[in-house]
Design a protein around this motif. Structure first.
Motif, PDB file in Angstrom:
ATOM      1  N   LEU A 153       0.828  -1.211   0.000  1.00 15.98           N
ATOM      2  CA  LEU A 153       0.000   0.000   0.000  1.00 15.98           C
ATOM      3  C   LEU A 153       0.861   1.260   0.000  1.00 15.98           C
ATOM      4  O   LEU A 153       0.532   2.255  -0.657  1.00 15.98           O
ATOM      5  CB  LEU A 153      -0.929  -0.010   1.210  1.00 15.98           C
ATOM      6  N   ALA A 154       1.978   1.232   0.751  1.00 19.79           N
ATOM      7  CA  ALA A 154       2.877   2.388   0.759  1.00 19.79           C
ATOM      8  C   ALA A 154       3.486   2.609  -0.623  1.00 19.79           C
ATOM      9  O   ALA A 154       3.596   3.752  -1.094  1.00 19.79           O
ATOM     10  CB  ALA A 154       3.973   2.193   1.799  1.00 19.79           C
ATOM     11  N   ILE A 155       3.864   1.524  -1.295  1.00 20.19           N
ATOM     12  CA  ILE A 155       4.411   1.644  -2.650  1.00 20.19           C
ATOM     13  C   ILE A 155       3.342   2.156  -3.612  1.00 20.19           C
ATOM     14  O   ILE A 155       3.627   2.952  -4.528  1.00 20.19           O
ATOM     15  CB  ILE A 155       4.979   0.280  -3.105  1.00 20.19           C
ATOM     16  N   ALA A 156       2.091   1.720  -3.431  1.00 14.35           N
ATOM     17  CA  ALA A 156       1.001   2.219  -4.274  1.00 14.35           C
ATOM     18  C   ALA A 156       0.803   3.722  -4.080  1.00 14.35           C
ATOM     19  O   ALA A 156       0.540   4.463  -5.041  1.00 14.35           O
ATOM     20  CB  ALA A 156      -0.292   1.470  -3.947  1.00 14.35           C
ATOM     21  N   MET A 157       0.941   4.202  -2.842  1.00 17.98           N
ATOM     22  CA  MET A 157       0.845   5.643  -2.606  1.00 17.98           C
ATOM     23  C   MET A 157       1.977   6.389  -3.322  1.00 17.98           C
ATOM     24  O   MET A 157       1.761   7.444  -3.918  1.00 17.98           O
ATOM     25  CB  MET A 157       0.903   5.926  -1.096  1.00 17.98           C
ATOM     26  N   LEU A 158       3.194   5.842  -3.246  1.00 18.12           N
ATOM     27  CA  LEU A 158       4.309   6.459  -3.964  1.00 18.12           C
ATOM     28  C   LEU A 158       4.061   6.487  -5.461  1.00 18.12           C
ATOM     29  O   LEU A 158       4.346   7.482  -6.139  1.00 18.12           O
ATOM     30  CB  LEU A 158       5.605   5.696  -3.660  1.00 18.12           C
ATOM     31  N   ALA A 159       3.511   5.394  -5.984  1.00 19.01           N
ATOM     32  CA  ALA A 159       3.227   5.326  -7.423  1.00 19.01           C
ATOM     33  C   ALA A 159       2.205   6.391  -7.818  1.00 19.01           C
ATOM     34  O   ALA A 159       2.339   7.050  -8.865  1.00 19.01           O
ATOM     35  CB  ALA A 159       2.725   3.934  -7.783  1.00 19.01           C
ATOM     36  N   GLN A 160       1.177   6.583  -6.992  1.00 17.15           N
ATOM     37  CA  GLN A 160       0.169   7.598  -7.302  1.00 17.15           C
ATOM     38  C   GLN A 160       0.794   8.994  -7.321  1.00 17.15           C
ATOM     39  O   GLN A 160       0.525   9.807  -8.207  1.00 17.15           O
ATOM     40  CB  GLN A 160      -0.957   7.548  -6.281  1.00 17.15           C
ATOM     41  N   VAL A 161       1.664   9.280  -6.329  1.00 18.26           N
ATOM     42  CA  VAL A 161       2.326  10.580  -6.283  1.00 18.26           C
ATOM     43  C   VAL A 161       3.197  10.775  -7.524  1.00 18.26           C
ATOM     44  O   VAL A 161       3.198  11.843  -8.154  1.00 18.26           O
ATOM     45  CB  VAL A 161       3.165  10.702  -4.996  1.00 18.26           C
ATOM     46  N   LEU A 162       3.959   9.739  -7.927  1.00 21.67           N
ATOM     47  CA  LEU A 162       4.829   9.849  -9.095  1.00 21.67           C
ATOM     48  C   LEU A 162       4.012  10.074 -10.368  1.00 21.67           C
ATOM     49  O   LEU A 162       4.408  10.846 -11.255  1.00 21.67           O
ATOM     50  CB  LEU A 162       5.700   8.599  -9.228  1.00 21.67           C
ATOM     51  N   ILE A 163       2.868   9.408 -10.483  1.00 24.33           N
ATOM     52  CA  ILE A 163       2.018   9.587 -11.671  1.00 24.33           C
ATOM     53  C   ILE A 163       1.510  11.019 -11.758  1.00 24.33           C
ATOM     54  O   ILE A 163       1.552  11.665 -12.813  1.00 24.33           O
ATOM     55  CB  ILE A 163       0.855   8.578 -11.645  1.00 24.33           C
ATOM     56  N   VAL A 164       1.039  11.547 -10.632  1.00 21.41           N
ATOM     57  CA  VAL A 164       0.519  12.914 -10.637  1.00 21.41           C
ATOM     58  C   VAL A 164       1.638  13.909 -10.916  1.00 21.41           C
ATOM     59  O   VAL A 164       1.482  14.841 -11.723  1.00 21.41           O
ATOM     60  CB  VAL A 164      -0.175  13.211  -9.296  1.00 21.41           C
ATOM     61  N   LEU A 165       2.797  13.729 -10.257  1.00 23.29           N
ATOM     62  CA  LEU A 165       3.917  14.639 -10.480  1.00 23.29           C
ATOM     63  C   LEU A 165       4.408  14.575 -11.920  1.00 23.29           C
ATOM     64  O   LEU A 165       4.680  15.604 -12.560  1.00 23.29           O
ATOM     65  CB  LEU A 165       5.069  14.296  -9.517  1.00 23.29           C
ATOM     66  N   THR A 166       4.526  13.358 -12.458  1.00 21.66           N
ATOM     67  CA  THR A 166       4.989  13.206 -13.833  1.00 21.66           C
ATOM     68  C   THR A 166       3.988  13.807 -14.805  1.00 21.66           C
ATOM     69  O   THR A 166       4.366  14.481 -15.782  1.00 21.66           O
ATOM     70  CB  THR A 166       5.213  11.717 -14.148  1.00 21.66           C
ATOM     71  N   GLY A 167       2.696  13.574 -14.556  1.00 17.44           N
ATOM     72  CA  GLY A 167       1.672  14.167 -15.421  1.00 17.44           C
ATOM     73  C   GLY A 167       1.740  15.673 -15.425  1.00 17.44           C
ATOM     74  O   GLY A 167       1.645  16.320 -16.486  1.00 17.44           O
ATOM     75  N   ASN A 168       1.920  16.272 -14.229  1.00 18.64           N
ATOM     76  CA  ASN A 168       2.043  17.722 -14.163  1.00 18.64           C
ATOM     77  C   ASN A 168       3.297  18.217 -14.890  1.00 18.64           C
ATOM     78  O   ASN A 168       3.269  19.238 -15.579  1.00 18.64           O
ATOM     79  CB  ASN A 168       2.077  18.191 -12.706  1.00 18.64           C
ATOM     80  N   ALA A 169       4.401  17.480 -14.707  1.00 20.19           N
ATOM     81  CA  ALA A 169       5.649  17.889 -15.358  1.00 20.19           C
ATOM     82  C   ALA A 169       5.560  17.773 -16.879  1.00 20.19           C
ATOM     83  O   ALA A 169       6.155  18.577 -17.611  1.00 20.19           O
ATOM     84  CB  ALA A 169       6.810  17.048 -14.830  1.00 20.19           C
TER      85      ALA A 169
END
Length: 627
Positions: A153-169
């Motif tokens: 679950l912690a890794i899934a949270m990290l993945a969600q953050v990376l997806i949002v950050l990458t999408g914004n970038a």
């Protein structure tokens, strides 16, 4: 059992607590911005209202839960907060899906006024992250399966953050795309990122954190590759996206460039990492070869020791038992290996019957060698009791890290039986010596009663007093279990009858010296003769007399002086018993030196006696002036 935490694990727990505190501060700051005017802080914290009040409260609670998770005693609070976060996040998602309002925002805001253009609804991305974090808290630090679920679950949270950050970038409008893209404020992204990192760091004994801090080639390789795995694909993808935006290439070309660039860069990054791991592996193999030799030497040495030896790892689990330890504990090495030492080596206090602190665990906690202690009973595997002596010592690595502990213990059953037999024999000897002295003294008393002339009566009286002096010396030896006698107690008992108010002044000065048994009787008789002579002719015969008895030790020899003042000078007698006792006893039997001086102020006697047995008797010197 409280054991020391390795340094890497302490750093990981410190990181988790730091993340928790920062998240709590973010949540509190967001909540404060809804109640108070924080416009002066806009340059530092712009657009705080981008996070809803219920999201700020939830983030604050999540930080508290993460902080509680890092403390064993507070973990129930963390699980309770996790359950509350799951319920709260689910209720928020249900509001958005089914278009109803539970009034959570109004409860939090109270009477605070909110501009119409600002939304107070929690973003779906934050709600989903809080649900995952709550579930992770509920599963963390439980059984093996629960811990694995928490890590996922912690890794899934990290993945969600990376997806949002990458999408914004990359210029993706995350609000317009379906899952996994989702709308999330900058403060929400930071909070979720810190919560995920803290959750992974809070379990340094297993999972991702354990792999990262592991001191092995695998751990070193992961630490080297992790930055490249996380950063390089994102950077290369960003450049490829910029090339596509600038119309240098179409999407197919940029994908091809991205794929090939990723392969080349990751291959180069991996090659440098593998080279470092290869060098580390060569050094490890050399160390293993040396370690095998040392292990054989250690096994031979430990096996030849006649005492029980148990070695543990830093957590207190058994690694090694020698044959003596197997026999005494009843645990074979195959059964004991990997078990906590407090299960294999169970000790209780012999008197109170309460469990004792294991010396190996104490050595692990204190990083210090514990002294050999007695008074403990070892409970074997079949619940037999053995009296033992034990001690523990930490095993430190070359870098000062704690590698484990070693416990040494011995069975003292036979020694106790021998001590009991010795005590019984000493008691029997004391009884017989006392009987002999009593019989001799009775014979002397009978002779005294039957004596008809004064010389015979005086002789019997003198002999009786000397026997009493021997009896007192024997009592001193008996009090010390024949290990010696206290010189101070001997002098005080001999002179006690003459210490009275208005009588001669007696001064006793010197350290409490333990006389060896071979000196006790002779010195006791010497002091008795000197005291008797002083009563008859010297300082103890008149109220104005002064007697000083002083002694000191130097180089394992006793230097004693007897000095009388303020009374008549004792008569010089060349063949008295005192002279014979000093010359033959002190000089010949003890190998000491004597000096007797009849001064104008009074008698002066100096004794120089060795406190160790003499290697042989000295030849008799020429008779000296004596009492």
């Amino acid at each position: 059992m409280a054991l020391p935490v390795p340094r890497a694990a302490r750093i990981a727990l410190g990181l988790a607590r730091l993340c928790a505190l920062v998240v709590c501060a973010l949540g509190a700051l967001v909540l404060a911005s809804w109640y108070f005017d924080l416009s002066p802080f806009d340059p530092l914290f712009p657009n705080l209202h981008s996070m809803a009040p219920n999201a700020g409260a939830s983030v604050f609670a999540a930080g508290i839960g993460l902080l509680c998770l890092t403390h064993r005693r507070l973990r129930p609070i963390a699980w309770l907060i996790g359950f509350a976060l799951v319920l709260f996040g689910t209720a928020t998602v249900a509001q958005d899906m089914f278009r109803f309002d539970l009034g959570i925002d109004r409860v939090l805001l109270g009477t605070a006024t909110v501009p119409a253009e600002i939304s107070t609804r929690m973003a779906p991305g934050i709600a989903g992250s809080l649900i995952m974090f709550g579930l992770a808290l509920l599963c963390a630090k439980g059984n093996r399966l629960g811990s694995a679920i928490s890590q996922v679950l912690a890794i899934a949270m990290l993945a969600q953050v990376l997806i949002v950050l990458t999408g914004n970038a990359y210029g993706v409008s995350t609000a317009d795309f379906p899952f996994p893209f989702t709308s999330m404020s900058a403060y929400g992204l930071l909070s979720v990122l810190l919560l995920a990192i803290g959750l992974l760091a809070a379990s340094p004994e297993e999972g991702v954190a354990a792999a990262v801090i592991e001191k092995s080639p695998a751990g070193e390789m992961l630490r080297r590759l992790l930055p490249g795995i996380l950063v390089l694909p994102l950077v290369i993808g960003w450049f490829a996206r910029q090339a596509e935006t600038a119309s240098y290439y179409d999407s197919a070309a940029t994908l091809a460039i991205f794929a090939v660039s990723s392969i080349i860069v990751l291959a180069a990054f991996t090659w440098t990492t593998i080279d470092a791991v290869r060098r580390s592996d060569r050094a490890r193999n050399e160390a293993l070869i040396e370690l095998r030799g040392q292990r054989e030497w250690l096994s031979t040495t430990v096996g030849s020791i006649s005492e029980g030896v148990i070695a543990t790892d830093p957590s207190g689990s058994v690694l090694l038992l020698n044959k003596v330890a197997e026999q005494l504990t009843g645990w074979p090495l195959s059964d004991a290996r990997g078990k906590p030492i407090w299960e294999v080596f169970r000790v209780i206090d012999e008197k109170s019957r309460k469990p004792l602190d294991d010396p190996a665990l104490r050595a692990l906690r204190e990083r210090a060698t514990t002294r050999l202690e007695s008074g403990a009973l070892l409970l074997t595997r079949d619940d037999k009791e053995l009296p033992i002596e034990d001690s523990g010592a930490p095993i430190l690595g070359f870098d000062g890290s704690l590698a484990g502990a070693v416990l040494i213990f011995r069975d003292v059953t036979e020694r106790r039986r021998a001590a009991q037999r010795q005590t019984m024999l000493v008691g029997e000897l004391n009884h017989r010596v006392k009987n002999v002295l009593a019989i001799v003294q009775s014979l002397v008393q009978a002779s005294l009663r039957q004596a008809t002339n004064r010389p015979a009566q005086a002789m019997a009286q003198t002999l009786s007093e000397r026997l009493r002096a021997l009896h007192r010396a024997h009592d001193l030896l008996l009090e010390a279990q024949w290990s010696g006698a206290s010189l101070k107690a001997m002098v005080e008992r001999e002179l006690e009858p003459y210490q009275r108010e208005g009588g001669p002044r007696i001064q006793i000065k010197g350290p409490d010296v333990l006389l060896p048994p071979q000196c006790t009787s002779i010195l006791a008789m010497t002091l008795h003769e000197l005291a008797t002579n002083a009563v008859k002719y010297g300082a103890l015969s008149a109220p104005a007399g002064q007697l000083s008895v002083a002694w000191k030790t130097s180089r394992n020899r006793l230097l004693l002086t007897w000095e009388e003042r303020g009374a008549g000078v004792a008569l010089k007698r060349s063949n008295g018993f005192g002279m014979q006792l000093i010359d033959k006893g002190v000089r010949h039997n003890l190998g000491g030196d004597t000096k007797v001086d009849f001064r104008a102020t009074g008698l002066y006697v100096e004794l120089n006696v060795p406190l160790e047995p003499a290697t042989g008797p000295k030849s008799l010197p020429a008779p000296a002036e004596s009492i």
